[in-house]
Design an enzyme around this catalytic site. Structure first.
Site, PDB file in Angstrom:
ATOM      1  N   ARG A  42     -32.240 -30.519  -7.514  1.00  0.00           N
ATOM      2  CA  ARG A  42     -33.552 -30.477  -8.196  1.00  0.00           C
ATOM      3  C   ARG A  42     -33.215 -30.142  -9.642  1.00  0.00           C
ATOM      4  NH1 ARG A  42     -36.930 -26.170  -8.678  1.00  0.00           N
ATOM      5  NH2 ARG A  42     -39.098 -26.810  -8.576  1.00  0.00           N
ATOM      6  N   SER A 113     -42.761 -31.421   1.100  1.00  0.00           N
ATOM      7  CA  SER A 113     -43.052 -29.950   1.266  1.00  0.00           C
ATOM      8  C   SER A 113     -44.489 -29.792   1.695  1.00  0.00           C
ATOM      9  CB  SER A 113     -42.986 -29.681  -0.307  1.00  0.00           C
ATOM     10  OG  SER A 113     -41.650 -29.656  -0.854  1.00  0.00           O
ATOM     11  N   LYS A 142     -39.423 -20.993  -9.025  1.00  0.00           N
ATOM     12  CA  LYS A 142     -40.040 -22.073  -9.084  1.00  0.00           C
ATOM     13  C   LYS A 142     -41.438 -21.687 -10.146  1.00  0.00           C
ATOM     14  CE  LYS A 142     -42.498 -25.863  -7.259  1.00  0.00           C
ATOM     15  NZ  LYS A 142     -43.088 -26.528  -6.074  1.00  0.00           N
TER      16      LYS A 142
END
Ligand code: TZP
Ligand code: MG
Length: 207
Positions: A42, A113, A142
């Protein structure tokens, strides 16, 4: 029938170079050796790599996963999905639509998600291999993370989808991982609890 990916979700490590204070390959190698069950590349947010630098790092990390026979999942990047011959793709609600991904990749792992009931109602859950539920606890990793939804969200999803592979995400660490599993998740996905700790092997074992 699709393969059941739930065993891969048990200790699911997510990382990009922006999460690392030292060499990402070294971190992944240590985590792989210690027993993570899946990896998601990611490369996203402040300080993340793009273009050929992202590709080159992706190749290194992909190779480590091959050596340890750990599924390599890419976060929302079709180009790299092809270039790295990934095992799976993970997308969020605002990314590539799942319908399109499933059509293009009938045999790859697809993860989505889901943070609340309206997202669950609007998502083609029958087309995905697993869902990432969260953020369960609050997280600073995040930048645009939604508000923490708590363990109740896992319980709700599990009650609604008894057989769906579910992995918790967001603020999970060695202290609270067990509660996520008890709530009904098949596993825990973490960034900082592996990428930002001094003893990676110890942390992976205790998750
Ligand atoms: N999606 C929801 S929370 C999150 C992502 C990618 C960040 C998880 O990071 P950490 O460090 O495990 O809380
Ligand atoms: Mg996304």
């Amino acid at each position: 029938m699709k393969t059941d990916v739930s065993p891969y979700l048990r200790k699911y490590f997510i990382m990009g170079s922006q999460n690392c204070e030292c060499n990402p390959s070294k971190i992944l190698e240590e985590a792989a050796q210690a027993g993570i069950t899946a990896f998601q590349f990611r490369e996203k947010g402040e300080g993340s790599l793009t273009g050929s630098a992202k590709l080159e790092l992706g190749k290194e990390l992909r190779e480590i996963c091959r050596r340890y026979q750990i599924p390599f999942i890419i976060n929302d990047d079709i180009e790299l999905a092809e270039a790295l011959d990934v095992d799976g793709i993970h997308v969020g609600q605002d990314d590539q639509p799942v319908e399109m991904l499933r059509q293009a990749y009938p045999n790859k792992i697809i993860g989505l998600s889901i943070s609340n009931s309206s997202e669950a109602a609007d998502s083609p859950i029958h087309l995905v291999d697993y869902v990432g539920a969260g953020p369960i606890f609050s997280t600073t990793t995040k930048e645009d993370a939604k508000k923490a939804v708590g363990l109740e969200w896992i319980q709700t999803l599990r009650a609604q989808f008894p057989k769906l592979p579910i992995v918790g995400i967001g603020g999970i660490n060695i202290e609270n991982a067990a509660s996520v599993l008890e709530a009904g998740a098949d596993g825990v996905s973490v960034i900082s609890a592996i990428a930002k700790v001094e003893n990676i092997a110890d942390s992976v074992r205790r998750l």
